[in-house]
Design an enzyme around this catalytic site. Sequence first.
Site, PDB file in Angstrom:
ATOM      1  N   SER A 141      -2.348-115.231  12.801  1.00  0.00           N
ATOM      2  CA  SER A 141      -1.477-115.407  11.765  1.00  0.00           C
ATOM      3  C   SER A 141      -0.642-114.165  11.264  1.00  0.00           C
ATOM      4  O   SER A 141      -0.627-113.195  11.983  1.00  0.00           O
ATOM      5  CB  SER A 141      -2.277-115.777  10.372  1.00  0.00           C
ATOM      6  OG  SER A 141      -2.996-114.783   9.930  1.00  0.00           O
ATOM      7  N   LYS A 142       0.160-114.609  10.432  1.00  0.00           N
ATOM      8  CA  LYS A 142       1.187-113.549   9.897  1.00  0.00           C
ATOM      9  C   LYS A 142       0.545-112.359   9.511  1.00  0.00           C
ATOM     10  O   LYS A 142       1.117-111.217   9.337  1.00  0.00           O
ATOM     11  CB  LYS A 142       2.167-114.126   8.740  1.00  0.00           C
ATOM     12  CG  LYS A 142       3.129-115.179   9.153  1.00  0.00           C
ATOM     13  CD  LYS A 142       4.460-114.764   8.416  1.00  0.00           C
ATOM     14  CE  LYS A 142       5.550-115.217   9.217  1.00  0.00           C
ATOM     15  NZ  LYS A 142       6.912-114.952   8.950  1.00  0.00           N
ATOM     16  N   ARG A 143      -0.674-112.612   8.806  1.00  0.00           N
ATOM     17  CA  ARG A 143      -1.393-111.465   8.335  1.00  0.00           C
ATOM     18  C   ARG A 143      -1.797-110.505   9.400  1.00  0.00           C
ATOM     19  O   ARG A 143      -1.886-109.256   8.999  1.00  0.00           O
ATOM     20  CB  ARG A 143      -2.867-112.269   7.725  1.00  0.00           C
ATOM     21  CG  ARG A 143      -3.712-111.299   6.953  1.00  0.00           C
ATOM     22  CD  ARG A 143      -4.662-112.119   6.385  1.00  0.00           C
ATOM     23  NE  ARG A 143      -5.423-112.980   7.370  1.00  0.00           N
ATOM     24  CZ  ARG A 143      -6.438-112.941   7.929  1.00  0.00           C
ATOM     25  NH1 ARG A 143      -6.893-111.504   8.048  1.00  0.00           N
ATOM     26  NH2 ARG A 143      -6.972-113.625   8.905  1.00  0.00           N
TER      27      ARG A 143
END
Length: 479
Positions: free
Chosen positions: A243-245
């Site tokens: 994910s973006k994380r």
Amino acid sequence: MTNVRVRFAPSPTGYLHLGSARTALFNFLFARSQGGTFLVRIEDTDRERSKKEFEEDIFENLKWLGIDWDEEVLKQSERTQIYRGIIEELIKKGLAYYCFCSKEELELRHQEQLTRGETPRYPGTCRNLTPEEALSKKKEQNYVIRLKTPERQITFKDFLRGEIRADYRQIGDFVIAKKEDEPLYVLANTVDDYYQGITHVIRGEEFISTTPRQLLLYKYLEWPLPIFVHLPLVLGQDRSKLSKRHGAKSIKEYRQEGYLPEAILNFIALLGWHPEGDEEIMSLGEMIKKFKLEKLNKSPAIFNISKLNYFNRFYLKNKKPDDIIELIDFSQHGQWLGNEFKAKNGVSYSREKVLKIIELGKERASFITEILATVNFFFEDFDYPAQLLIWKDSSFEKIKENLNFIKERLEKLSSDHFNSEKIKAILDEMSSHNKGEFFWPLRVALSGKDASPPPFELADVFGKERTLALIDRAIAKLI
Ligand code: GLU
């Protein structure tokens, strides 16, 4: 040309992201390494979520990455006639049927199945309606079209994983279209692969669960099967879904942040592919030469942003300023007037000088966007405390004397000879005992910083007049 035909089939429901770019790249590499054909097909069956903007973004960024295609096929929304024909054929053969069950009714049945400890699936309510019953209901009720699934297991072959087992009894009769003119992904995708002569379906692992459904369509329609190759998942370093994380973004965002296409390509190529040998740095041409489908992994690939950053630094270091200049946004630092760049501080630089600035700036940059920032003293007025001019425990007097000395020598150098080689020679000669006491104050005078490219390089770019003015200013600080 071989008969290999592969496709990248993105849904334009978002910007091209790293994972789909990897799917595109592997399809492209396979086609190019086999002398086959690579096509891009926009899968826009989800009409609400599909957007022109995303479609354009996908094409633009594939091009930017250097992934080119041989055929661009019509969007699915422009081929509804073909799907309609197939849907009608399946209904006629009794392999698909109209379903009139409402959402509420289906929800109720699912709950009942769950309470009985069964896997929820369509209970088959409309499976045995006669054609006449279906036709009359169709006039007044909403419907979807479902495919009949058999009461059995299935095994199918995935190129990387071998035999995979699935059970149609758990899938149940599934929806293939909302209406005759509104096919769902599962149908349109299968029909397209067949009509477009796709020999290898190379796509992400998340599509494995759709494969048994698609195989049933191939069987009912008596079509030959392509080879299925499901690429391994890409996970974050904590092994959770990417994910973006974890730093995963769209290609567009990476591009805005100053990443180079070569670095992204090299990075995604290694997400699930282990080329022969230990060399990790590869150009697109080398990838094509080395690519083998057999060398793809089936275990998940781990996304490691520091590796991407490492590749970016590497490619930036090795790229010529001439190839970088077009990628840089100069607007914050001044403006181009034809072939001259007029910086915010009023200094004008020729294109040659700007190339030199890029050369110096990229030494300390990891990203395109950092290049000018590391050498912003060329473009902006800057200031610094007098104390910064002092080398270690030298005195004000000594440094002032040295700067005056440098000034005298540089004044004698004609503008034509005012280049880094000559200036370095002068500095070397006069500083034989203590380099720091000469190089350091000159560096600070010309950059206002304690870390910068060598001062003779700065002087070369600034030219005689500005260099002397900056030295004067430094001397004036040392009262
Ligand atoms: N349209 C699917 C997607 O959005 C591609 C499915 C496939 O490659 O078969 O990724």
